[in-house]
Motif scaffolding. Structure first.
Motif, PDB file in Angstrom:
ATOM      1  N   GLU A   1       0.877  -1.184   0.000  1.00  0.00           N
ATOM      2  CA  GLU A   1       0.000   0.000   0.000  1.00  0.00           C
ATOM      3  C   GLU A   1       0.906   1.223   0.000  1.00  0.00           C
ATOM      4  O   GLU A   1       1.436   1.604   1.038  1.00  0.00           O
ATOM      5  CB  GLU A   1      -0.900  -0.020   1.236  1.00  0.00           C
ATOM      6  CG  GLU A   1      -1.760  -1.279   1.323  1.00  0.00           C
ATOM      7  CD  GLU A   1      -2.673  -1.318   2.542  1.00  0.00           C
ATOM      8  OE1 GLU A   1      -2.623  -0.368   3.356  1.00  0.00           O
ATOM      9  OE2 GLU A   1      -3.425  -2.284   2.680  1.00  0.00           O
TER      10      GLU A   1
ATOM     11  N   SER B   1       2.494   5.060  -2.133  1.00  0.00           N
ATOM     12  CA  SER B   1       2.442   6.120  -3.133  1.00  0.00           C
ATOM     13  C   SER B   1       3.876   6.553  -3.408  1.00  0.00           C
ATOM     14  O   SER B   1       4.763   6.330  -2.577  1.00  0.00           O
ATOM     15  CB  SER B   1       1.643   7.314  -2.605  1.00  0.00           C
ATOM     16  OG  SER B   1       2.234   7.805  -1.412  1.00  0.00           O
TER      17      SER B   1
ATOM     18  N   ARG C   1       3.599  11.719 -10.091  1.00  0.00           N
ATOM     19  CA  ARG C   1       3.172  11.115  -8.820  1.00  0.00           C
ATOM     20  C   ARG C   1       2.206   9.977  -9.124  1.00  0.00           C
ATOM     21  O   ARG C   1       1.225  10.173  -9.857  1.00  0.00           O
ATOM     22  CB  ARG C   1       2.497  12.175  -7.949  1.00  0.00           C
ATOM     23  CG  ARG C   1       3.372  13.399  -7.701  1.00  0.00           C
ATOM     24  CD  ARG C   1       2.565  14.579  -7.189  1.00  0.00           C
ATOM     25  NE  ARG C   1       2.208  14.444  -5.794  1.00  0.00           N
ATOM     26  CZ  ARG C   1       0.968  14.411  -5.329  1.00  0.00           C
ATOM     27  NH1 ARG C   1      -0.050  14.494  -6.149  1.00  0.00           N
ATOM     28  NH2 ARG C   1       0.735  14.302  -4.035  1.00  0.00           N
TER      29      ARG C   1
ATOM     30  N   VAL D   1       0.315   5.929  -7.945  1.00  0.00           N
ATOM     31  CA  VAL D   1       0.054   4.735  -7.140  1.00  0.00           C
ATOM     32  C   VAL D   1      -0.036   3.581  -8.127  1.00  0.00           C
ATOM     33  O   VAL D   1      -0.098   3.794  -9.335  1.00  0.00           O
ATOM     34  CB  VAL D   1      -1.261   4.853  -6.343  1.00  0.00           C
ATOM     35  CG1 VAL D   1      -1.101   5.823  -5.195  1.00  0.00           C
ATOM     36  CG2 VAL D   1      -2.425   5.247  -7.230  1.00  0.00           C
ATOM     37  N   SER D   2      -0.047   2.363  -7.603  1.00  0.00           N
ATOM     38  CA  SER D   2      -0.075   1.212  -8.504  1.00  0.00           C
ATOM     39  C   SER D   2      -0.979   0.111  -7.972  1.00  0.00           C
ATOM     40  O   SER D   2      -0.968  -0.200  -6.785  1.00  0.00           O
ATOM     41  CB  SER D   2       1.329   0.640  -8.687  1.00  0.00           C
ATOM     42  OG  SER D   2       1.262  -0.537  -9.481  1.00  0.00           O
TER      43      SER D   2
ATOM     44  N   ILE E   1      -1.682  10.164  -9.385  1.00  0.00           N
ATOM     45  CA  ILE E   1      -2.264  10.801  -8.195  1.00  0.00           C
ATOM     46  C   ILE E   1      -2.649  12.229  -8.581  1.00  0.00           C
ATOM     47  O   ILE E   1      -1.792  12.991  -9.055  1.00  0.00           O
ATOM     48  CB  ILE E   1      -1.238  10.855  -7.041  1.00  0.00           C
ATOM     49  CG1 ILE E   1      -0.728   9.452  -6.692  1.00  0.00           C
ATOM     50  CG2 ILE E   1      -1.859  11.525  -5.816  1.00  0.00           C
ATOM     51  CD1 ILE E   1       0.417   9.452  -5.665  1.00  0.00           C
TER      52      ILE E   1
ATOM     53  N   ALA F   1      -2.946   9.050  -0.737  1.00  0.00           N
ATOM     54  CA  ALA F   1      -2.813   8.186  -1.917  1.00  0.00           C
ATOM     55  C   ALA F   1      -2.280   6.802  -1.529  1.00  0.00           C
ATOM     56  O   ALA F   1      -2.616   5.797  -2.161  1.00  0.00           O
ATOM     57  CB  ALA F   1      -1.894   8.837  -2.950  1.00  0.00           C
ATOM     58  N   ALA F   2      -1.471   6.749  -0.456  1.00  0.00           N
ATOM     59  CA  ALA F   2      -0.929   5.456  -0.024  1.00  0.00           C
ATOM     60  C   ALA F   2      -2.043   4.517   0.444  1.00  0.00           C
ATOM     61  O   ALA F   2      -1.847   3.310   0.510  1.00  0.00           O
ATOM     62  CB  ALA F   2       0.095   5.653   1.089  1.00  0.00           C
TER      63      ALA F   2
ATOM     64  N   MET G   1      -4.791   4.072  -1.229  1.00  0.00           N
ATOM     65  CA  MET G   1      -5.634   3.768  -2.385  1.00  0.00           C
ATOM     66  C   MET G   1      -5.898   2.274  -2.542  1.00  0.00           C
ATOM     67  O   MET G   1      -6.987   1.878  -2.941  1.00  0.00           O
ATOM     68  CB  MET G   1      -4.966   4.320  -3.657  1.00  0.00           C
ATOM     69  CG  MET G   1      -5.923   4.648  -4.743  1.00  0.00           C
ATOM     70  SD  MET G   1      -7.145   5.786  -4.297  1.00  0.00           S
ATOM     71  CE  MET G   1      -8.344   5.550  -3.762  1.00  0.00           C
ATOM     72  N   GLU G   2      -4.930   1.437  -2.194  1.00  0.00           N
ATOM     73  CA  GLU G   2      -5.143  -0.017  -2.373  1.00  0.00           C
ATOM     74  C   GLU G   2      -6.294  -0.523  -1.504  1.00  0.00           C
ATOM     75  O   GLU G   2      -7.255  -1.106  -2.025  1.00  0.00           O
ATOM     76  CB  GLU G   2      -3.828  -0.783  -2.137  1.00  0.00           C
ATOM     77  CG  GLU G   2      -3.871  -2.238  -2.611  1.00  0.00           C
ATOM     78  CD  GLU G   2      -4.426  -3.214  -1.589  1.00  0.00           C
ATOM     79  OE1 GLU G   2      -4.917  -4.281  -1.989  1.00  0.00           O
ATOM     80  OE2 GLU G   2      -4.399  -2.914  -0.380  1.00  0.00           O
TER      81      GLU G   2
ATOM     82  N   TRP H   1      -9.898   1.805  -8.608  1.00  0.00           N
ATOM     83  CA  TRP H   1      -8.755   2.718  -8.379  1.00  0.00           C
ATOM     84  C   TRP H   1      -9.047   4.095  -8.948  1.00  0.00           C
ATOM     85  O   TRP H   1      -8.830   5.118  -8.307  1.00  0.00           O
ATOM     86  CB  TRP H   1      -7.475   2.142  -9.006  1.00  0.00           C
ATOM     87  CG  TRP H   1      -6.866   1.038  -8.212  1.00  0.00           C
ATOM     88  CD1 TRP H   1      -7.333  -0.243  -8.113  1.00  0.00           C
ATOM     89  CD2 TRP H   1      -5.698   1.111  -7.374  1.00  0.00           C
ATOM     90  NE1 TRP H   1      -6.523  -0.964  -7.266  1.00  0.00           N
ATOM     91  CE2 TRP H   1      -5.513  -0.170  -6.812  1.00  0.00           C
ATOM     92  CE3 TRP H   1      -4.792   2.121  -7.071  1.00  0.00           C
ATOM     93  CZ2 TRP H   1      -4.452  -0.460  -5.944  1.00  0.00           C
ATOM     94  CZ3 TRP H   1      -3.729   1.832  -6.208  1.00  0.00           C
ATOM     95  CH2 TRP H   1      -3.569   0.560  -5.656  1.00  0.00           C
TER      96      TRP H   1
END
Ligand SMILES: [Zn+2]
Ligand SMILES: [Zn+2]
Length: 350
Positions: free
Chosen positions: A61, A63, A81, A83-84, A133, A142-143, A145-146, A298
């Protein structure tokens, strides 16, 4: 660079190690990590109670910022920037991948579980899994997001909360609180959040702050009574089970209305879970298991954050450096707060 590594199979066997900075293969990017959140599954991996493929750097989890492009990557730039999504390894050719379910592909090997994750300065991810992001969204939010995408997929895409629904969220942990925020955005007429006496001290007050209409400490009060009071004795339209507790799972069958919906996202940790089967048969609810997340979850999550409709700030209760990882895991384990962020060395320099 320093990384928090689960270096072998067995309980424990986690330590900070010096590891090489990974280079992105063709089609992948290197990401400089800015924030990483501890997930319940990180604790389970430490304890050898979750699938994993050691040795691996923990953390899924996160960013960060793109710091290098692998060969052939198009449409992305260094400095963006991102997230994945975590479905690395999904094969693209099996029945599940071909029919829109790559997040449950049996070949999936997520970062922090099957490949090196984000509790370090840099990791590499396939460009095809990235999401940008929005400028006004912080690295901290954003961290998350998962887990947020998992809640969006489960509660909104699969269980499909409708405006006017009476929603019960069992379990006031991070997944429960994020689901509460989403149920309100989806137009639930009321949201009830239940938890144990242990969670009541730190977590139920957050549920109240996040807009829960009723909170129930199941050690002291009856959840069934609270639900029946708010529904003329009919039961809840939606019960979203995030705790994984066998008692809570059994109770979900008793508090859901006839032909209502039960969403199951909590993990029991391998326990056998007895359920009142006949109650289910006579009430005929839809029971939906919810796992992982989709591309659309997402995108919707990031858009909700950018719009300000979703604010995850109340969910982030603790922040630590990588050196303090043991303390960070302990806070998470003891339900002292909700989401715990770790900043790797490189994040502190930026
Ligand atoms: Zn997670
Ligand atoms: Zn596949």
């Amino acid at each position: 660079m320093r990384a928090l590594v689960k270096y072998d199979r067995g309980p424990g066997l986690v330590e900070i190690r010096e590891v090489p900075r990974p280079q992105p293969p063709p089609g992948w990017v290197q990401i400089q990590v800015r924030a990483v959140a501890i997930c319940g599954s990180d604790i389970h991996i430490r304890d050898d109670a979750h699938p994993y493929w050691p040795p691996i750097t923990l953390g899924h989890e996160f960013s960060g910022v793109i710091s290098q492009l692998g060969e052939g990557v198009e449409g992305w730039e260094v400095g963006q920037r991102v997230v994945s999504e975590t479905r690395t390894g999904s094969c693209g050719v099996c029945q599940l991948c071909q029919t829109g379910w790559p997040h449950v592909c049996p070949h999936k090997r997520p970062p922090g579980i099957g490949i090196n994750g984000a509790m370090t300065d840099y990791l590499v991810m396939p460009a095809r899994l990235l999401h940008r992001i929005p400028d006004n969204v912080s690295f901290d939010q954003a961290a998350l997001m998962e887990p947020t995408a998992c809640c969006i997929h489960g509660l909104l895409e699969r269980v499909s909360v409708q405006p006017g629904d009476l929603v019960v969220i069992q379990g006031p942990g991070p997944i429960g609180i994020i689901s509460l925020l989403l149920a309100r955005i989806a137009g639930a007429r009321a949201v009830i959040v239940s938890g144990t006496t242990r969670s009541a001290r730190h977590r139920l007050p957050v549920a109240v702050r996040c807009g829960a209409d009723v909170v129930v400490d199941v050690g002291k009060e009856s959840l069934e009574e609270a639900v029946m009071d708010l529904s003329d004795g009919n039961g809840a339209d939606v019960v979203f089970e995030t705790s994984g507790s066998p008692q809570a799972i059994a109770e979900a069958f008793r508090i859901v209305r006839r032909c209502g919906r039960i969403g199951a996202i909590g993990i029991s940790g391998g326990m056998e879970v007895p359920v009142p089967w006949d109650v289910g048969v006579f009430k005929a609810p839809v029971l939906t298991y919810c796992f992982s997340s989709t591309w659309s979850a997402w995108e919707h999550g990031l858009a909700l954050l950018a719009s300000g409709k979703l604010d995850l700030a109340p969910v982030i209760t603790h922040r630590f450096t990588l050196d303090q990882w043991e303390q960070a895991f302990e806070v998470m384990e003891n339900s002292e707060g909700l989401k715990v962020l770790i900043y790797p060395d490189i994040a502190l320099e930026n």
